[in-house]
Design an enzyme around this catalytic site. Sequence first.
Site, PDB file in Angstrom:
ATOM      1  N   ASN A 132      -5.721  15.126  49.222  1.00 40.08           N
ATOM      2  CA  ASN A 132      -6.209  16.191  49.893  1.00 40.08           C
ATOM      3  C   ASN A 132      -7.856  16.317  49.837  1.00 40.08           C
ATOM      4  OD1 ASN A 132      -6.372  16.970  47.250  1.00 40.08           O
ATOM      5  ND2 ASN A 132      -5.618  19.021  47.774  1.00 40.08           N
ATOM      6  N   ASP A 144      -2.859  17.973  37.366  1.00 42.05           N
ATOM      7  CA  ASP A 144      -3.125  18.775  38.485  1.00 42.05           C
ATOM      8  C   ASP A 144      -4.571  19.236  38.094  1.00 42.05           C
ATOM      9  OD1 ASP A 144      -3.325  20.044  40.727  1.00 42.05           O
ATOM     10  OD2 ASP A 144      -2.193  21.575  40.342  1.00 42.05           O
TER      11      ASP A 144
HETATM   12 ZN   LIG Z   1       0.165  21.005  44.072  1.00 39.40          ZN
END
Ligand SMILES: [Zn+2]
Length: 439
Positions: free
Chosen positions: A95, A308
């Site tokens: 992303n 993350d």
């Molecule tokens: Zn995620």
Amino acid sequence: MSVRYLLRGAAPLGDEPTDVLLADGVVSALGADAAQAADDEDVVVLDATGLVLLPGLVDLHTHLREPGREDAETVRSGTRAAALGGYTAVHAMANTSPVADTAGVVEQVWRLGRDAGWVDVHPVGAVTVGLAGERLAELAAMADSAARVRVFSDDGKCVDDPVVMRRALEYVKAFDGVVAQHAQEPRLTENAQMHEGVVSAELGLAGWPAVAEEAIIARDCLLAEHVGSRLHVLHVSTAGSVEIVRWAKSRGIDVTAEATPHHLGLTDDEARGYDPLFKVNPPLRTAADVEALRAGLADGTIDTVGTDHAPHSREDKDCEWAAAAFGMTGLETALSVVQATMVDTGRMTWADVARVMSVTPARIGRVADQGRPIAVGEPANLVLVDPRARRVVEPRRASQSENNPFRGRELPGRVVATFLRGRATVLDGRSVDATTEEV
Ligand SMILES: [Zn+2]
């Protein structure tokens, strides 16, 4: 000829201490054979008494922000943070801006990682064009590129259309890929700000209900079974999700699951101060959810710890809760959080830590030379940890962003040295590079 390292008295996987010689990029000798090299001119001897030696950590879930948001992180700064955290490989999420949905973008990220030299960077390819959830991206072209992509994810967004998800699962089988899902039913989480529960009701913040995660995980497990493909569930955050993954595995479905350090260590009580440092997606949940994640990680239902790592600039985080970005950094503190929550509590051994933070992530990502046994002839991708050390967490070390939710807290463990193919990227707790300063 490159430097050789002799690690004296290191404890591989926390077992009996021994001597370990690193030369020519591999573990070249162990025990008495390694000790013989102590007086050789080109050997650097490190006293590793009391230190644990693990395979270098492998993260399946890192946001490096480049290209597009170099103000928050770059491939260079993020991978240096990774090395300081004990990592030798990271998977960079797609992303970015532009989105990593073509062979060109994943090759660009892969090259930036190679040139920085801190860790191996394995780009994740987007599942759909522009993360829009509609048309499949060029999955085969990314798999065949120099970046050899094997993990595909729209992370940040859920592949919520079941037909698109089914096609992706079918398609990646051709090159042994895996779809990594960010499980979030979009309609159930519109405008959601935090976990839907007692605390959100008290604070008056819109809730993100557990069922929005669990419904997608259940659906995707069934889809993976139906088409005979591999599924990896990112950042599992609820007790119900753990139960669903446990059920799917008992049924023989080829699913793996991840927990993050922040979901193992923090609860939605943190939101009471309205500090956006604790705003993350999926949100911090209840103490019962945290307990279920820890139990699931200990019993193997949860396969991996993924960071993350989601760096954000100050202007995206230093604002009121509703306007702030979702996400927390994690690369520099993940190992310490796992030690605090799983090892020091007696729930896992260091061998278990190696499994969930290195061996299994490497296997899921199809990375052949990481997460290997500590044995003669194996690649010297390793981390030396001092489990007795304690430290107060700094907001950041090498990362360009300061949104670490553990900052200011005391955590156990210190990465003393990290080796990438026998070359030290971290020594004495400091990053080592000929071209950049130490931190
Ligand atoms: Zn995620």
